[in-house]
Design an enzyme around this catalytic site. Structure first.
Site, short mmCIF file in Angstrom:
data_model
loop_
_atom_site.label_atom_id
_atom_site.label_comp_id
_atom_site.label_asym_id
_atom_site.label_seq_id
_atom_site.Cartn_x
_atom_site.Cartn_y
_atom_site.Cartn_z
N ASN A 188 27.12 19.09 22.35
CA ASN A 188 26.57 18.74 23.24
C ASN A 188 26.94 18.70 24.59
OD1 ASN A 188 24.22 19.36 22.51
ND2 ASN A 188 24.32 17.41 21.22
N SER B 43 22.55 11.95 18.36
CA SER B 43 22.61 13.16 18.82
C SER B 43 23.79 12.70 20.48
CB SER B 43 22.10 13.95 19.92
OG SER B 43 20.29 13.23 20.04
N GLU C 30 27.84 18.95 13.03
CA GLU C 30 29.39 18.27 13.68
C GLU C 30 29.34 17.26 12.05
OE1 GLU C 30 30.06 19.23 17.98
OE2 GLU C 30 27.92 17.86 17.57
N HIS D 164 25.78 15.47 12.67
CA HIS D 164 24.95 16.25 13.84
C HIS D 164 24.40 17.38 13.21
CE1 HIS D 164 24.25 16.89 18.04
NE2 HIS D 164 23.48 16.53 17.37
N1 NAI Z 1 15.52 16.43 18.15
C1 NAI Z 1 16.29 16.96 17.85
O1 NAI Z 1 16.51 18.55 18.28
C2 NAI Z 1 17.44 16.50 17.30
C3 NAI Z 1 17.40 15.44 17.53
N2 NAI Z 1 18.44 14.78 17.35
C4 NAI Z 1 18.40 13.01 16.29
O2 NAI Z 1 18.12 13.12 15.16
C5 NAI Z 1 17.50 12.00 15.51
C6 NAI Z 1 15.76 11.54 15.17
O3 NAI Z 1 15.51 12.50 16.21
P1 NAI Z 1 14.01 12.97 15.45
O4 NAI Z 1 13.90 14.18 14.03
O5 NAI Z 1 14.11 14.29 16.91
O6 NAI Z 1 13.34 12.23 16.23
P2 NAI Z 1 11.57 12.54 15.67
O7 NAI Z 1 10.47 11.21 16.58
O8 NAI Z 1 10.88 13.60 15.54
O9 NAI Z 1 11.91 11.23 13.83
C7 NAI Z 1 12.13 10.07 14.08
C8 NAI Z 1 10.90 9.65 13.05
O10 NAI Z 1 12.20 8.03 12.32
C9 NAI Z 1 10.98 7.83 11.68
N3 NAI Z 1 11.68 6.01 12.25
C10 NAI Z 1 12.01 5.32 12.95
N4 NAI Z 1 11.99 3.95 12.49
C11 NAI Z 1 12.27 4.60 11.33
C12 NAI Z 1 12.20 3.72 9.90
N5 NAI Z 1 12.80 2.63 10.30
N6 NAI Z 1 12.36 4.09 8.40
C13 NAI Z 1 11.78 5.39 8.58
N7 NAI Z 1 11.86 6.19 9.37
C14 NAI Z 1 11.88 5.40 10.88
C15 NAI Z 1 9.28 7.52 12.98
O11 NAI Z 1 8.98 7.09 12.70
C16 NAI Z 1 9.94 9.25 13.18
O12 NAI Z 1 9.26 10.36 12.64
C17 NAI Z 1 17.44 11.10 17.14
O13 NAI Z 1 18.71 10.08 16.56
C18 NAI Z 1 17.98 11.82 17.64
O14 NAI Z 1 18.81 11.86 18.53
C19 NAI Z 1 19.41 14.86 16.43
C20 NAI Z 1 19.80 16.73 16.52
C21 NAI Z 1 18.97 17.32 17.85
#
Ligand code: NAI
Ligand code: ZOZ
Length: 720
Positions: A483, A412, A445, A433
């Protein structure tokens, strides 16, 4: 235009206006002339009206609506058909929508191919059917079903339309041949018997008075803010109450009233804006016309957290197989449980059967081994927002996946190039995104980096459509478009609260405007600690520590209420209190909390911030103009190439009320001169907010009087 020919004593009038045979002046004139000619030709026994190129007709030519009315109105054509002694048959394939269905309803009979869809979608562009649809459809389909079709705008398939009484026959094979055969079979039957004008509205035992009140009440609450659905109800109810000609007259009055309304203009703009965004171009060359998308038959998602699980769900529900990868079994199971939960939610809502859900799940392959991504065509990475980690993941993906695989990041905030350079295939790296909740939010996006190839862009644009999202291509910058624009919008909301407004007051201003949620409700929902961590991390990278007392951050005005709420343990819904309070465990109804108002008061007193009455108008103006100014900077920098792209992002990313077009359209209606002057005034008043530095492009455009469709060109960023 409409082509006229004769076969087997049947006159054929073929509507011809590619791509969808919209009823332009030329088409209406051609249709009228054709009907008149067939009526006067003694050798013609019957008439078939059909469309060229696979569609019957998609209705009025929406582009002509701003030009006023020329040529015959379709009810005039209909009146002529009503007097005809020769049967007129509509032979429908593809779509018969809006004025297209109305033409068909003027015909004495309607037959359709199995693939055909018929509907009155005018409500979607802020109108009612204006060519007799509200009067004739209830005579064919009955009051209840016609009302539903007209109010929702949803088309129905041929088989259902047949059952409803809209069609007389559904045929397979060549539609024109079937039309000719059908027309000849009716040549000796009195046409007045088949004329919808001569039938009453079918009420099927319903009482019009009770039904009318119930329908009005239902529509008022369901389509809050939209004016056309109420007019749809009024017109259909009127059709059931008054004679045919009076109902047609009323319908026409309503139609013209709506056609010039701001809502219809905005909704028509949104219709075309959504189609414009498919026409993308890259700064280094390559565009939608020349770039070929690579087929995507299987996808991998890395990270099964909040976003990854939802993204994987989008993929499997659109029919593609998906490998969902996690770092260990525990996180994997958690992710799959969340995915299942969301899927079952759709089953509970009746949007899918349990059997269909099982089929979707069979497309999912949960995994903890990157080797399982070896053969997929595309990977979407959704691991923690940590550049080092993302680069490691991309490096491994580059080594593991086949050379053609496209690698996408759901980052993001991070620059696409900073991730792409971890691979030996930066041309195949792109940002995708998604918005939370990723399964439900429609916006996607797509972000190109400096080396992303046109093929990669074409692939993610097509992929977006495959998974039923609305893909918009944008350039890479902090926060991308959505954003980046949201930042000044929420900053101004917090400044207004510091200066004296309450969170509830700000939220009601936004919701009264038509936003689905206020910014403080959203903050409570996603967790105040989330914004807190993002801000703390951004400050840390710059070697700054943000505290509850910080009023400035890198010389810019900063509101530290978030830090204060986190200090007090008010993290939002999950802790039962944030900007609001929530009663009971898992409470979701935001209630104004005197405690938070007290915290805000004390906080501001301690920082020497003088509080005052902040009016609703000021709140709305500051939030929206700060964000609109950012929109013009985005255009100026070429991050977007058209104002329409920004508006679609707000429609689908944040639920901007569609009947107001989008923030850039809204600005065009306010008048850019006024918008620019106001922004300059706010800049003088708030010199420590970068977001009030007026956009140079806005200044230029405010003098030029150019329409919105030319803003991208004026910025010099248009690439097509
Ligand atoms: N939460 C939100 O509202 C939004 C998040 N994003 C982006 O999406 C991405 C993920 O965010 P979330 O889902 O919120 O995070 P989250 O913390 O809920 O999930 C991330 C997941 O990635 C896993 N992970 C970490 N290292 C790993 C690896 N080496 N191999 C496989 N899995 C691995 C973790 O175990 C975790 O389950 C980030 O880059 C965030 O900035 C984008 C739009 C909205
Ligand atoms: C003034 C006198 C006339 C009196 C009439 C009586 C008053 C009325 O009752 C008023 C009306 O008819 S209002 C019009 C109602 N019809 C609609 O809203 C249908 C809109 N179109 C669709 O749903 C899809 O395009 C459709 C399902 C048709 C096709 O979808 P696709 O996904 O296959 O393709 P699209 O990319 O959406 O469309 C292809 C190109 O056609 C353009 N287009 C579609 N419908 C149009 C329409 N009704 N008028 C003008 N252009 C139209 C569309 O913009 C696109 O072109 P590009 O933008 O150049 O790509």
């Amino acid at each position: 235009m409409a082509e006229y020919s004769i076969r087997d004593s049947v006159a054929i009038i073929q509507l011809d206006n590619a791509p969808v045979n919209a009823l332009s002046v030329a088409v209406r004139t051609g249709l009228y002339d054709g009907i008149e000619r067939a009526a006067g030709d003694g050798s013609v026994k019957a008439v078939v009206v059909c469309g060229k190129g696979g569609n019957f007709c998609a209705g009025a030519d929406i582009k002509e609506f701003d030009e006023g009315s020329k040529g015959p109105w379709i009810t005039e054509i209909g009146d002529f058909m009503d007097r005809m002694r020769k049967p007129v048959v509509a032979a429908i394939e593809g779509v018969a929508l809006g004025g297209g269905l109305e033409v068909a309803l003027f015909c004495h009979y309607r037959i359709a191919a199995k693939n055909a869809r018929v509907g009155q979608p005018e409500v979607n562009i802020g109108l009612i059917p204006g060519g007799g649809g509200t009067v004739r459809l209830p005579r064919a389909a009955g009051f209840k079903q016609a009302l539903e079709m007209i109010v929702t705008g949803n088309p129905v398939r041929a088989e259902r339309a047949l059952k409803m009484g809209v069609l007389d026959e559904v045929v397979s094979g060549n539609i024109l041949e079937a039309g000719i055969k059908f027309a000849l079979s009716k040549a000796h039957i009195d046409t007045s018997l088949a004329c919808l004008r001569n039938r009453p509205v079918r009420m099927d035992g319903l009482n019009i008075d009770t039904k009318a009140d119930a329908a009005l009440a239902h529509v008022k609450s369901k389509y809050k803010g939209f004016e056309a659905p109420m007019f749809c109800v009024k017109a259909v109810v009127n059709a059931a109450r008054v004679p045919y000609d009076d109902a047609i007259q009323k319908e026409r009055e309503y139609f013209f009233e709506l056609r010039t309304s701001g809502q219809s203009q905005a909704l028509r703009y949104a219709f075309f804006a959504e189609r414009q965004i498919a026409r993308w171009g890259l700064p280094g060359g390559g565009d939608y016309r020349t770039a070929r998308a690579i087929p995507v038959r299987s996808v991998g998602v890395v990270g099964a957290g909040t976003m990854g699980a939802g993204i994987a769900l989008c993929i499997i529900t659109s029919g593609l197989p998906c490998v969902l990868l996690e770092q260990n079994q525990e996180f994997l199971e958690k992710g799959v449980t969340s995915l299942r939960g969301q899927l079952m939610g759709t089953v509970r809502l009746g949007k899918m059967t349990a059997g269909e859900a099982e089929v979707c799940l069979s497309r999912l392959k949960p995994s903890t081994s990157m080797e399982d991504l070896k053969h997929v065509d595309m990977v979407i990475e959704a691991v923690f927002e940590d550049l080092k980690l993302k680069r490691e993941v991309f490096e491994r993906l580059d080594k593991t996946c086949k050379p053609e695989t496209i690698l996408c990041t759901n980052t993001s905030t991070l620059d696409i190039d900073s991730v792409a350079t971890a691979t030996g295939r930066p041309d195949k790296v792109v940002g995708t995104h998604f918005f939370a909740p990723s399964y439900l939010m429609k916006l996607l996006e797509n972000i190109y980096g400096s080396r992303t190839s046109p093929e990669t862009v074409a692939t993610v644009m097509r992929f977006g459509k495959t998974i039923r999202k609305v893909p918009v291509l944008v350039g890479s910058c902090t926060g991308f478009v959505a954003n980046r624009m949201l930042a000044p919008y929420t900053a101004e909301a917090q400044f207004c609260v510091e200066e004296g407004a309450s969170p509830a007051q700000v939220d009601s201003v936004l919701m009264d405007f038509g936003m689905p949620m206020g910014t403080f409700r959203v903050s409570d929902l996603s967790g105040i600690d989330v914004s807190f961590s993002i801000r703390r991390e951004a400050a840390r990278k710059l070697g700054v520590t943000l505290t509850v007392d910080s009023r400035y951050f890198r010389g810019q005005r900063h509101c530290s209420l978030i830090e204060r709420l986190v200090e007090k343990g008010r993290l939002g819904r999950k802790t039962g209190k944030g900007w609001y309070k929530y009663e009971g465990p898992g409470g979701t109804v935001p209630l104004e909390d005197p405690d938070v108002l007290e915290i805000i008061e004390t906080h501001c007193r301690a920082l020497g911030i003088e509080r005052r009455n902040v009016g609703s108008h000021e709140i709305q103006e500051r939030m929206q103009l700060a964000m609109i100014n950012e929109g013009f900077k985005i255009l100026e920098e070429g991050i977007c190439t058209r104002a329409e792209e920004i508006d679609v992002i707000w429609l689908y990313g944040f639920g901007w009320p569609r009947y107001l077009g989008g923030p850039m359209f809204y600005a065009s209606k306010l008048g850019l001169k006024r918008v620019f002057e106001k922004i300059c005034t706010f800049h003088k008043r708030f010199p420590h907010s970068q977001h009030w530095v007026p956009s140079v492009l806005l200044g230029k455009l405010s003098e030029s009087g150019l329409p919105l469709s030319k803003w991208g060109e004026a910025a010099g960023t248009s690439r097509l």
